[in-house]
Every structure is written in C-alpha cells, then in structure tokens.
Design a protein around this motif. Sequence first.
Motif, PDB file in Angstrom:
ATOM      1  N   SER A 236      36.554  33.321  40.192  1.00 49.19           N
ATOM      2  CA  SER A 236      37.362  33.848  39.105  1.00 49.19           C
ATOM      3  C   SER A 236      38.710  34.329  39.621  1.00 49.19           C
ATOM      4  N   LEU A 237      39.677  34.342  38.724  1.00 52.28           N
ATOM      5  CA  LEU A 237      41.005  34.900  38.997  1.00 52.28           C
ATOM      6  C   LEU A 237      40.984  36.352  38.554  1.00 52.28           C
ATOM      7  N   ALA A 238      41.359  37.259  39.445  1.00 51.60           N
ATOM      8  CA  ALA A 238      41.271  38.697  39.166  1.00 51.60           C
ATOM      9  C   ALA A 238      42.645  39.257  38.850  1.00 51.60           C
ATOM     10  N   ALA A 239      42.838  39.670  37.608  1.00 48.22           N
ATOM     11  CA  ALA A 239      44.086  40.324  37.200  1.00 48.22           C
ATOM     12  C   ALA A 239      44.035  41.784  37.633  1.00 48.22           C
ATOM     13  N   PRO A 240      45.032  42.276  38.359  1.00 44.00           N
ATOM     14  CA  PRO A 240      44.976  43.655  38.868  1.00 44.00           C
ATOM     15  C   PRO A 240      44.712  44.700  37.792  1.00 44.00           C
ATOM     16  N   GLY A 241      45.356  44.560  36.640  1.00 42.87           N
ATOM     17  CA  GLY A 241      45.160  45.551  35.586  1.00 42.87           C
ATOM     18  C   GLY A 241      43.722  45.619  35.125  1.00 42.87           C
ATOM     19  N   GLN A 242      43.109  44.455  34.938  1.00 44.39           N
ATOM     20  CA  GLN A 242      41.726  44.420  34.469  1.00 44.39           C
ATOM     21  C   GLN A 242      40.773  44.968  35.518  1.00 44.39           C
ATOM     22  N   VAL A 243      41.017  44.646  36.789  1.00 50.71           N
ATOM     23  CA  VAL A 243      40.138  45.140  37.853  1.00 50.71           C
ATOM     24  C   VAL A 243      40.286  46.645  38.013  1.00 50.71           C
ATOM     25  N   LEU A 244      41.517  47.120  38.099  1.00 48.57           N
ATOM     26  CA  LEU A 244      41.738  48.553  38.321  1.00 48.57           C
ATOM     27  C   LEU A 244      41.309  49.391  37.125  1.00 48.57           C
ATOM     28  N   ALA A 245      41.264  48.781  35.937  1.00 52.27           N
ATOM     29  CA  ALA A 245      40.777  49.502  34.762  1.00 52.27           C
ATOM     30  C   ALA A 245      39.286  49.804  34.873  1.00 52.27           C
ATOM     31  N   THR A 246      38.583  49.065  35.711  1.00 57.69           N
ATOM     32  CA  THR A 246      37.145  49.314  35.887  1.00 57.69           C
ATOM     33  C   THR A 246      36.865  50.400  36.928  1.00 57.69           C
ATOM     34  N   VAL A 247      37.908  50.840  37.649  1.00 55.07           N
ATOM     35  CA  VAL A 247      37.737  51.903  38.635  1.00 55.07           C
ATOM     36  C   VAL A 247      37.804  53.243  37.907  1.00 55.07           C
ATOM     37  N   PRO A 248      36.743  54.031  37.927  1.00 50.97           N
ATOM     38  CA  PRO A 248      36.756  55.303  37.195  1.00 50.97           C
ATOM     39  C   PRO A 248      37.890  56.210  37.657  1.00 50.97           C
ATOM     40  N   ALA A 249      38.489  56.915  36.699  1.00 49.09           N
ATOM     41  CA  ALA A 249      39.562  57.850  37.020  1.00 49.09           C
ATOM     42  C   ALA A 249      38.998  59.045  37.778  1.00 49.09           C
ATOM     43  N   ALA A 483      35.364  48.281  45.565  1.00 52.42           N
ATOM     44  CA  ALA A 483      36.398  48.850  46.433  1.00 52.42           C
ATOM     45  C   ALA A 483      37.200  47.744  47.115  1.00 52.42           C
ATOM     46  N   ALA A 484      36.516  46.678  47.531  1.00 55.64           N
ATOM     47  CA  ALA A 484      37.201  45.569  48.189  1.00 55.64           C
ATOM     48  C   ALA A 484      38.130  44.840  47.228  1.00 55.64           C
ATOM     49  N   LEU A 485      37.625  44.487  46.048  1.00 60.85           N
ATOM     50  CA  LEU A 485      38.433  43.743  45.091  1.00 60.85           C
ATOM     51  C   LEU A 485      39.560  44.609  44.525  1.00 60.85           C
ATOM     52  N   ALA A 486      39.239  45.845  44.156  1.00 60.33           N
ATOM     53  CA  ALA A 486      40.269  46.731  43.617  1.00 60.33           C
ATOM     54  C   ALA A 486      41.326  47.029  44.670  1.00 60.33           C
ATOM     55  N   GLY A 487      40.882  47.201  45.923  1.00 62.91           N
ATOM     56  CA  GLY A 487      41.841  47.442  46.991  1.00 62.91           C
ATOM     57  C   GLY A 487      42.787  46.279  47.186  1.00 62.91           C
TER      58      GLY A 487
END
Length: 530
Positions: A236-249, A483-487
């Motif tokens: 899959s192609l990972a859009a940064p906004g979509q991935v980082l939106a899944t990281v809890p604040a 953590a790897a993908l979001a990083g």
Amino acid sequence: MKLISDFAAIDEYVIHTLGVPELVLMENAGRQVAEAVLWRTGLGAEPAQVLVLAGWGNNGGDGMVAARHLAHYPNLSVTVALLGTEASIPNARDSVQQQLAMLAHYPITVQYISENSLWRHWLDDADVLVDGVFGTGLSRPVTGLWADIMAYANNTRGQRRGHISIDVPSGIMAATGAIAGGEGKGVAFNADETITFEAAKPSHYLEAGKAHSGRVSVVPIAMPPNVVAQAPSTISLAAPGQVLATVPALPASGHKYTRGLVGVVCSPHTMPGAPQLVCQAAMRSGAGMVAVIAPPEWLSKLPVNQAMPIETVPVAAATEGMLATALAEKPYQALVVGPGWGTDATAMAWLQAVVSFSAQHTVPLVLDADGLNLLAIARQAGTPIALPSHTIITPHIGEAARLLETDSNSIRADMVQAGKQLQALFGVQAVVLKSSSTVVVDNEQCVSIPQAGNVGLATAGSGDVLAGVMGGLCAQQHPLPLAALAGACWHGATGDYLASQTHAVGITASGLAAALPQALVAIRQSLGCM
C-alpha cells in the motif's frame, strides 16, 4: 491506497469472467489519455503536434484510441508510430488490429518505424509525446530500435510540452520499479505524467520507476465496482496525514514519565554528532526524556545543550557487564543503537550486551547504521546475533546488501522483496528499508511505501534523525509497526515541509530534527484538525 502488482489478472477476470469487452476498457483508457494530452495543449485550442509511440499490445491499443479522440481537434496534428511494417499487423492482438483499422477513418498519420525511417525527425517535430509502447506486462529489457528511440526521446525531452506514459513508463517493471535489464543496462521512458488505470502500481513509487513516472494520475475506466477493492494485495501507499492521524495524541494528563524514556546507547568510540541528532529527534517526536548511555570519558565530550535537556548515564567500565548494569539503572521504554558506533570488537561486544538486555527486559530496540553493519559482520563470521522480535531495523541499500550478503543493485532491483527477506531473516516487527523510496515491512509481511520525502533527505545525519523519531514513538508505547511507519512518514513529510519553505538543497539533519513539530502542525492543518 492499495497498490496492485499484477493488474493483468484483474484485466483477465473482468474481461473473461465478468464479460466486460476488452474494447470497452480500451476505449475508456484511451479517452483518459487523450484528456491528459488536451490539458497540455490548452484543451486543444493551441496548435500542437502529438506523436503516439504505439506497441503491438494493449498499451498500443490505448494509444490508438487516444489518437482518435485527439483527431477531433483541428489544431492538433496527430501521428501514430509503430515499430515494424504492415506485415507485423497479423501478429498483434485482435483488439489492437481493430483499433489500427479504425485509424484509417480519421485525420491521423500512421508511420511504421524502421532503421531507415525518419523517426528522429518525427520526434523532433512532436510537441507532446505519448508512450504507449510497453505496459505492465514487460518482463525483458527494451533493446534495439525501441531502446534507441526512448533514449533519443529522453535526451530531447526539454524541447516538448510533455511526455505522457500509459499505465507504466515503457522499460519499467510494474511490480518493482526497476528498469528492465538493470540500471545502466536497460532504458526506460522518462514521463512528465503517467496515466494509470483503476489503481496505482508499486513501480510508480519505487526507485527508478518513481523517477520515470512523473506525476501519477489514477483514472477510472469503468471496471465494475469493488473489483479492484477486493483484489489481493499486501502493498500500500501510505499518506503521511492518514498514518499520523492513527497515532494517538499526547494525553492531557500525561507527564514526562508517561511519555517515555529513550536510551541512546553509545559505544566507547562513537562519533558524537550522530547520537546528538538521535536525542534531538527523540525529544521533538514526543519522548518525555532521553538519556545517553556511554563511558564517562565519552560523556565528557558531549556538548551541553540547555535547550535540549538530555540525561547522561555513565558506564563505569567499557565492558558488557558494566553496560548491562548501566542499562538497568533506568526504566527505558526504547533503546536506539548503532548511529556513529564504528565496528570494532568493543562495539560488537556492546551490541551483543544491548541485544541481550533488550531481549531479557522486553525493551523495544531501534537498530540503525553501524548496529546493522555489526549484525552483518557477525553473520558473515558464522556467529549471528539473534534479535528480539520487538526490534525495528532501518537499513539503507548498502546495509541491506551486507545483511543479505548480496550487492546493492540486487536490493534496488526489488526493494519490496528485499524488505520481506530481511523481516523473515531476523524475525523483527518492522523493517524500514531506505533509499530514494522507503519501504516499510511489518511482522505480517505487509508492505507500506510512504508517500513523502525528497532528495534533500539524502544528507549526512538524516538517518540518525529517523532513528530518533522511531525511538521517540516507541517510548510512547505505540506498536512497533506503527512507530516504524509513522516515523518514516513523519521524517519524509518533514523533509517535504522544509523543501516547501526554502529548498530541498538546503536541508540539514539538525534542521530536520528541529522542524519535526512544525511539520506535524502542517500535516494536521491539512487534515483540518489540530
């Protein structure tokens, strides 16, 4: 976004099982290509010569359809060029033969390319060049006259308004993004835009394929709904906004202890610049605390940065036992190992000690740079180091080649497969394989390609920043694959943010680490949230 490696199987299913005529799909595809050409010619209002390079397969048929639609515009002079002679026609697919026959009823010039033809003259006259030669089914290098034509087209690209490829630039392998035949041996068409149908392919975002595809436009050709959505794919192609939106604040009630402690381990001969970058990135990616673990004489060389409070943990003596004792002094939520280490015998002993500590105490481990080189040296010596599963490894192409005991070209030729091999070999939760494209493979062999990053990230220390970001995210107790993908996404998006503010040429590792929070703000603003 799902990426499809084998679209031919979907075509076969739609045509032969669902009964959608091939000519219908070809007509829809060609119409979409014609639209792309029109945008480069003022919607057909500006005089222009359009040359369609057509092969004898489906891509050539799509190109012929595009030519028919463009022929309706009086200001456009349209030529279709095919390799061979009229004697080649019976060998073409039936659908392509039908498309070619239809061209006779339109104001379109059909030329057959041979060694003695004036093909250079045709290319020189073209304002827009459409590449419909080879498609997703290419499995061999482009050779002979087609190779000469593509090389000439690439060298004279600047004199035209646009190069448009159909589906995949000719000469690029759809599944891998590699040039068929290998770098320096094969040739591929350089496109400004690639029009691809129903779903993007891995090649559009990997290595040479990324460079040759230009802007990628995914367009529908009226395939039945859900056919592509239900097609199997692990890429899959990972859009940064979509991935980082899944990281809890960060929780409102949190404090530095709940945000986690990152331990940055330095061997006795570590170069000081690398761990400083790791520490800065870990802090700026949300870790509550960062501690540098190193011998006292090394710690005395660490510059004091009042704006970046970093704890220091001295190792009483440069032995594995003393290192284990020092590691046990604090409750680390993540350890980052390898940047700037060197590869001497002491570094090897320290790596083994850290890996053992991580395994015994279930502390997530981010292994980078010389940590990976030491891993490769141990394997080659017949004394492999077993990594705990709660590990992220972050090799670049050269490090991956050493780990897999192959060469860099083999890794670059199929980064997805190389990433999967590394994950299977070491049994880790995530592999982040770095090059001009980044491939992230998780412990279920699912592959993500971050849609972020630019050439400005190819600078000394950039990988240290990435390791620090992942360490910071691990310390906040996010799952290691996330953590790897979001990083990787955050790191790449920060590079894009800096390039948009100034220029990619001026990106430095220290500037990259400093800009992590600003890039996150920009990403969240683009999503309409803060």
